[in-house]
Design a protein around this motif. Structure first.
Motif, PDB file in Angstrom:
ATOM      1  N   LYS A 114     -12.427   6.018  -2.410  1.00 27.82           N
ATOM      2  CA  LYS A 114     -12.413   5.996  -3.774  1.00 27.82           C
ATOM      3  C   LYS A 114     -13.787   5.414  -4.232  1.00 27.82           C
ATOM      4  O   LYS A 114     -14.100   4.191  -3.777  1.00 27.82           O
ATOM      5  CB  LYS A 114     -11.273   5.152  -4.488  1.00 27.82           C
ATOM      6  N   PHE A 126       0.805  -1.309  -0.023  1.00 27.09           N
ATOM      7  CA  PHE A 126      -0.011  -0.031   0.053  1.00 27.09           C
ATOM      8  C   PHE A 126       0.759   1.261  -0.022  1.00 27.09           C
ATOM      9  O   PHE A 126       0.529   2.343  -0.651  1.00 27.09           O
ATOM     10  CB  PHE A 126      -0.865  -0.003   1.187  1.00 27.09           C
ATOM     11  N   CYS A 160      -5.914  -1.572   4.415  1.00 25.85           N
ATOM     12  CA  CYS A 160      -6.087  -2.743   3.706  1.00 25.85           C
ATOM     13  C   CYS A 160      -6.790  -3.976   4.780  1.00 25.85           C
ATOM     14  O   CYS A 160      -7.199  -4.766   4.267  1.00 25.85           O
ATOM     15  CB  CYS A 160      -4.902  -3.416   3.083  1.00 25.85           C
ATOM     16  N   GLN A 178      -2.406   0.699  -3.075  1.00 25.98           N
ATOM     17  CA  GLN A 178      -3.751  -0.245  -3.491  1.00 25.98           C
ATOM     18  C   GLN A 178      -3.514  -1.408  -2.499  1.00 25.98           C
ATOM     19  O   GLN A 178      -2.417  -1.672  -1.944  1.00 25.98           O
ATOM     20  CB  GLN A 178      -3.596  -0.680  -4.797  1.00 25.98           C
ATOM     21  N   CYS A 179      -4.546  -2.229  -2.030  1.00 29.19           N
ATOM     22  CA  CYS A 179      -4.739  -3.322  -1.483  1.00 29.19           C
ATOM     23  C   CYS A 179      -4.905  -4.649  -2.364  1.00 29.19           C
ATOM     24  O   CYS A 179      -5.898  -4.565  -3.225  1.00 29.19           O
ATOM     25  CB  CYS A 179      -5.750  -3.567  -0.286  1.00 29.19           C
ATOM     26  N   PHE A 180      -3.762  -5.536  -2.402  1.00 28.41           N
ATOM     27  CA  PHE A 180      -4.069  -6.713  -3.219  1.00 28.41           C
ATOM     28  C   PHE A 180      -4.363  -7.947  -2.694  1.00 28.41           C
ATOM     29  O   PHE A 180      -4.761  -8.698  -3.612  1.00 28.41           O
ATOM     30  CB  PHE A 180      -2.579  -6.786  -3.893  1.00 28.41           C
ATOM     31  N   GLN A 235     -14.179   0.800   1.135  1.00 25.92           N
ATOM     32  CA  GLN A 235     -13.334   1.665   0.913  1.00 25.92           C
ATOM     33  C   GLN A 235     -13.604   2.770  -0.100  1.00 25.92           C
ATOM     34  O   GLN A 235     -13.114   3.751  -0.637  1.00 25.92           O
ATOM     35  CB  GLN A 235     -11.813   1.054   0.065  1.00 25.92           C
ATOM     36  N   THR A 253       2.156   1.559  -3.759  1.00 28.86           N
ATOM     37  CA  THR A 253       1.029   1.566  -4.784  1.00 28.86           C
ATOM     38  C   THR A 253      -0.305   2.292  -4.458  1.00 28.86           C
ATOM     39  O   THR A 253      -1.103   2.663  -5.359  1.00 28.86           O
ATOM     40  CB  THR A 253       0.793   0.071  -5.388  1.00 28.86           C
ATOM     41  N   ARG A 290     -16.750   3.798  -6.149  1.00 30.54           N
ATOM     42  CA  ARG A 290     -16.810   2.665  -7.409  1.00 30.54           C
ATOM     43  C   ARG A 290     -17.901   3.039  -8.311  1.00 30.54           C
ATOM     44  O   ARG A 290     -19.020   3.260  -7.857  1.00 30.54           O
ATOM     45  CB  ARG A 290     -17.250   1.413  -6.618  1.00 30.54           C
TER      46      ARG A 290
END
Length: 476
Positions: free
Chosen positions: A403, A330, A392, A335-337, A399, A333, A405
């Motif tokens: 952001k 995180f 994350c 982001q949470c992968f 989330q 990037t 969706r």
């Protein structure tokens, strides 16, 4: 790395163990970072010792072989190649039997991480404004109101119906039939009216007929109020439920993980590996180990992380190690992968520094470690390494504040299904009305024809009889 001092330097066995220690570079000149180097500096500066790192070739905690010898950290410690472990190690029964351990630094449990599932549209959202229990109560209420209205109608008919029924034994067959037809036409269809006032009101549809009788009016009035409240609550929650994203987790507990059969990455010689070797055949942990793709290889943490993010295997590790991976990804990037399942595969375990049984350092290390733990310094150094993991670790669908969706076509499938279902029901009702109307019209035509035939036969019979009397009179 060394901590300079005039006294002989202690040798500390190390290996990558996120977030406590990250080891990069060659084994003879490693680059070490994490929470544990700061803790070691505090401890040994206080005690007045210097130390140097010795990278474990296998980079694992080690397992006990059938001949009683150990691999990994344990083997190096028992062979006196090092003085102690430089990174906290999970304490198991076997390790505790052969080595001494310090006061615990941390307590953690083993869990599993896997590729983060994609947020999906929930087409069943139109049934989610109410729980299953509420839907059952609504169904019971509909049946109860329908049965009550029908019972009131039938009871009223049983009381006053005889006074409206034509008396038996009338003088002519035709008159009796005509009176019976008139009575039947004036009798309402109680089942139809009961269903109309029950279902139509619940669906917020207009009703052209008025309820007959004070009892039925009271019942339908109460039901009208209840239906208004239910429909208002349903409509207010429907939109949110239709667009609420749905997340389907591949697994969320050890049993589900064992059932999926997904490959698992497990550090060789770890506490979980050792526990799996002692587990009975057919147990959940044994089945998880059967799908491991890493136990017969050298521990390669970057490869394990890449495979987990790509969905190639499940990464099984202590929770704080998985949190450290979340923090790293995180931070780089945004982001949470991957996600971490909610339950533990292996319960809470103590993480301590390993020493030999005859080591004189335990008495010196324990008081210092205890004070560092109680004053929160250990926890402070640890949280500095994983502070970005909290984003994350939130529920996957939460989330939206960070952001939004965008909605896609799938978000409206539930609405389309609702409208299509209503249109289909309306079409079926219309076709049934046409069929019933034709059937009813045909039955009335048949009844009229039968009545006309009977009346004609009676008239002809009377005319023939009258003519016979006239002829007999003339002959006489």
């Amino acid at each position: 790395m060394t901590n300079a001092s005039s006294t002989p330097c202690l040798k500390l066995a190390i290996a990558p163990y996120m977030p406590y220690m990250y080891v990069d570079g060659p084994d003879d000149n490693p680059i070490v970072r994490g929470s544990q180097p700061a803790v070691l500096d505090i401890i040994f500066n206080h005690l007045g010792y210097c130390y140097e790192y010795v990278v474990v070739p296998s980079r694992s905690g080690g397992i006990r072989l059938p001949n009683g010898t150990w691999t990994g950290f344990m083997g190096m410690l028992l062979r006196k190649e090092v003085d102690m472990s430089g990174v906290p190690i999970a304490i198991t029964i076997e390790r505790n039997e052969d080595v001494a351990v310090t006061e615990f630094l941390y307590i953690d449990g083993w869990s599993a991480g896997f590729q983060r599932p994609v947020v999906q549209s929930d087409i069943s959202g139109f049934v989610k404004p109410f729980s299953d229990y509420v839907w059952l109560l609504i169904a019971a209420a509909i049946v109860g109101v329908l049965a009550t209205i029908l019972f009131v109608y039938m009871s009223h008919e049983a009381i006053v119906g005889l006074s409206q029924h034509p008396k038996r034994g009338t003088s002519t067959f035709g008159a009796s039939r005509a009176s019976g037809d008139k009575w039947r036409k004036s009798t309402p269809d109680h089942a139809q009216e009961s269903a109309l006032w029950t279902i139509a009101l619940f669906l917020a549809q207009s009703v052209t007929k008025l309820p007959r009788g004070n009892s039925v009016r009271v019942i339908t009035g109460i039901w009208l109020l209840v239906s208004l409240i239910l429909n208002t609550v349903y409509r207010s929650n429907l939109k949110a439920m239709l667009i609420l994203p749905k997340v389907v987790l591949p697994f969320d507990n050890p049993e589900e993980l064992a059932e999926t059969g997904i490959a698992t990455w497990i550090p060789g010689g770890s506490a979980l590996h050792n526990a799996g070797l002692k587990s009975p055949p057919g147990s959940t942990l044994t089945r998880i180990l059967q799908h491991s793709n890493s136990l017969n290889k050298a521990t390669d943490v970057p490869w394990g992380i890449r495979g987990m993010v790509a969905g190639e295997h499940v990464m099984i590790s202590p929770r704080r190690s998985l949190a450290a991976i979340m923090h790293e990804t995180f931070s780089k990037t945004g982001q949470c992968f991957f996600y971490v399942m909610s339950e533990d595969i292996l319960g809470m375990m103590q993480f301590s520094i390993l020493l030999r049984k005859d080591s004189p350092f335990k008495a010196e290390l324990d008081p210092v470690i205890r004070r560092l733990r109680e004053f929160g310094i250990l926890d402070y150094e640890l949280r500095k390494q994983i502070f970005n993991a909290t984003e994350c670790q939130k529920p996957i669908g939460s989330q939206g504040a960070r952001k939004l969706r965008p909605l896609d076509l799938g978000d409206f499938y539930g609405v389309f299904m609702l409208y299509a279902g209503g249109a289909l029901m309306a079409l079926v009702s219309f076709l049934m009305e046409l069929l019933l109307f034709k059937f009813k019209d045909q039955m009335e035509r048949n009844n009229d024809y039968l009545g006309y035939t009977v009346d004609s036969s009676v008239s002809n019979y009377k005319l023939q009889k009258l003519q016979g009397h006239s002829i007999h009179g003339l002959d006489g």
